[in-house]
Scaffold this motif. Sequence first.
Motif, PDB file in Angstrom:
ATOM      1  N   GLN A  43       0.867  -1.173   0.000  1.00  0.00           N
ATOM      2  CA  GLN A  43       0.000   0.000   0.000  1.00  0.00           C
ATOM      3  C   GLN A  43       0.907   1.227   0.000  1.00  0.00           C
ATOM      4  O   GLN A  43       1.838   1.318   0.807  1.00  0.00           O
ATOM      5  CB  GLN A  43      -0.918  -0.007   1.219  1.00  0.00           C
ATOM      6  CG  GLN A  43      -1.950   1.101   1.227  1.00  0.00           C
ATOM      7  CD  GLN A  43      -2.936   0.966   2.375  1.00  0.00           C
ATOM      8  OE1 GLN A  43      -2.713   0.225   3.336  1.00  0.00           O
ATOM      9  NE2 GLN A  43      -4.031   1.691   2.281  1.00  0.00           N
ATOM     10  N   ASP A  44       0.646   2.165  -0.879  1.00  0.00           N
ATOM     11  CA  ASP A  44       1.477   3.351  -1.038  1.00  0.00           C
ATOM     12  C   ASP A  44       1.486   4.182   0.241  1.00  0.00           C
ATOM     13  O   ASP A  44       0.445   4.392   0.866  1.00  0.00           O
ATOM     14  CB  ASP A  44       0.942   4.176  -2.207  1.00  0.00           C
ATOM     15  CG  ASP A  44       1.887   5.288  -2.603  1.00  0.00           C
ATOM     16  OD1 ASP A  44       2.805   5.000  -3.383  1.00  0.00           O
ATOM     17  OD2 ASP A  44       1.702   6.418  -2.119  1.00  0.00           O
ATOM     18  N   LEU A  45       2.665   4.643   0.631  1.00  0.00           N
ATOM     19  CA  LEU A  45       2.788   5.477   1.826  1.00  0.00           C
ATOM     20  C   LEU A  45       2.188   6.864   1.634  1.00  0.00           C
ATOM     21  O   LEU A  45       1.580   7.424   2.544  1.00  0.00           O
ATOM     22  CB  LEU A  45       4.259   5.609   2.233  1.00  0.00           C
ATOM     23  CG  LEU A  45       4.924   4.347   2.776  1.00  0.00           C
ATOM     24  CD1 LEU A  45       6.412   4.584   2.978  1.00  0.00           C
ATOM     25  CD2 LEU A  45       4.267   3.907   4.068  1.00  0.00           C
ATOM     26  N   ALA A  46       2.381   7.441   0.452  1.00  0.00           N
ATOM     27  CA  ALA A  46       1.917   8.802   0.204  1.00  0.00           C
ATOM     28  C   ALA A  46       0.425   8.864  -0.129  1.00  0.00           C
ATOM     29  O   ALA A  46      -0.234   9.850   0.179  1.00  0.00           O
ATOM     30  CB  ALA A  46       2.726   9.431  -0.928  1.00  0.00           C
ATOM     31  N   ASP A  47      -0.089   7.821  -0.777  1.00  0.00           N
ATOM     32  CA  ASP A  47      -1.504   7.790  -1.166  1.00  0.00           C
ATOM     33  C   ASP A  47      -2.064   6.419  -0.825  1.00  0.00           C
ATOM     34  O   ASP A  47      -1.869   5.461  -1.569  1.00  0.00           O
ATOM     35  CB  ASP A  47      -1.653   8.081  -2.654  1.00  0.00           C
ATOM     36  CG  ASP A  47      -3.105   8.165  -3.100  1.00  0.00           C
ATOM     37  OD1 ASP A  47      -4.007   7.735  -2.341  1.00  0.00           O
ATOM     38  OD2 ASP A  47      -3.339   8.652  -4.219  1.00  0.00           O
ATOM     39  N   PRO A  48      -2.770   6.275   0.297  1.00  0.00           N
ATOM     40  CA  PRO A  48      -3.242   4.963   0.736  1.00  0.00           C
ATOM     41  C   PRO A  48      -4.313   4.348  -0.161  1.00  0.00           C
ATOM     42  O   PRO A  48      -4.715   3.205   0.065  1.00  0.00           O
ATOM     43  CB  PRO A  48      -3.789   5.233   2.143  1.00  0.00           C
ATOM     44  CG  PRO A  48      -4.083   6.686   2.177  1.00  0.00           C
ATOM     45  CD  PRO A  48      -3.105   7.338   1.241  1.00  0.00           C
ATOM     46  N   CYS A  49      -4.745   5.063  -1.188  1.00  0.00           N
ATOM     47  CA  CYS A  49      -5.700   4.503  -2.147  1.00  0.00           C
ATOM     48  C   CYS A  49      -5.006   3.681  -3.228  1.00  0.00           C
ATOM     49  O   CYS A  49      -5.670   3.019  -4.025  1.00  0.00           O
ATOM     50  CB  CYS A  49      -6.516   5.619  -2.804  1.00  0.00           C
ATOM     51  SG  CYS A  49      -7.661   6.444  -1.687  1.00  0.00           S
TER      52      CYS A  49
END
Length: 99
Positions: A43-49
């Motif tokens: 899951q992306d750290l900067a954008d959790p979507c």
Amino acid sequence: MLTITATLRCQGGHEDVLRDALLDVARHVAAHEPDTIGFFVSQDLADPCIFTTYERFADQAAMDRHNTSAALARCFATISPILDGDVVLLTGTELSAKT
């Protein structure tokens, strides 16, 4: 070694649904797909979507079994309504790995 990298983006507020669906696939892979050598979910750290999977297959038959599995079909039935854009798939031949 064949690989798939998939990038998926969900609509805001649906991160738990996408995460749980991908982790269900990961559990299925661990229990039922011995020729799927690796199945990683991030899951992306900067954008959790934004989620990424990295999938490693012993051969084309293993990749085909995974891609036509009931587990993957259930996942996409669950996540299709909450996706924000197309799933981006990159299929390749792994050239190097540190294991």
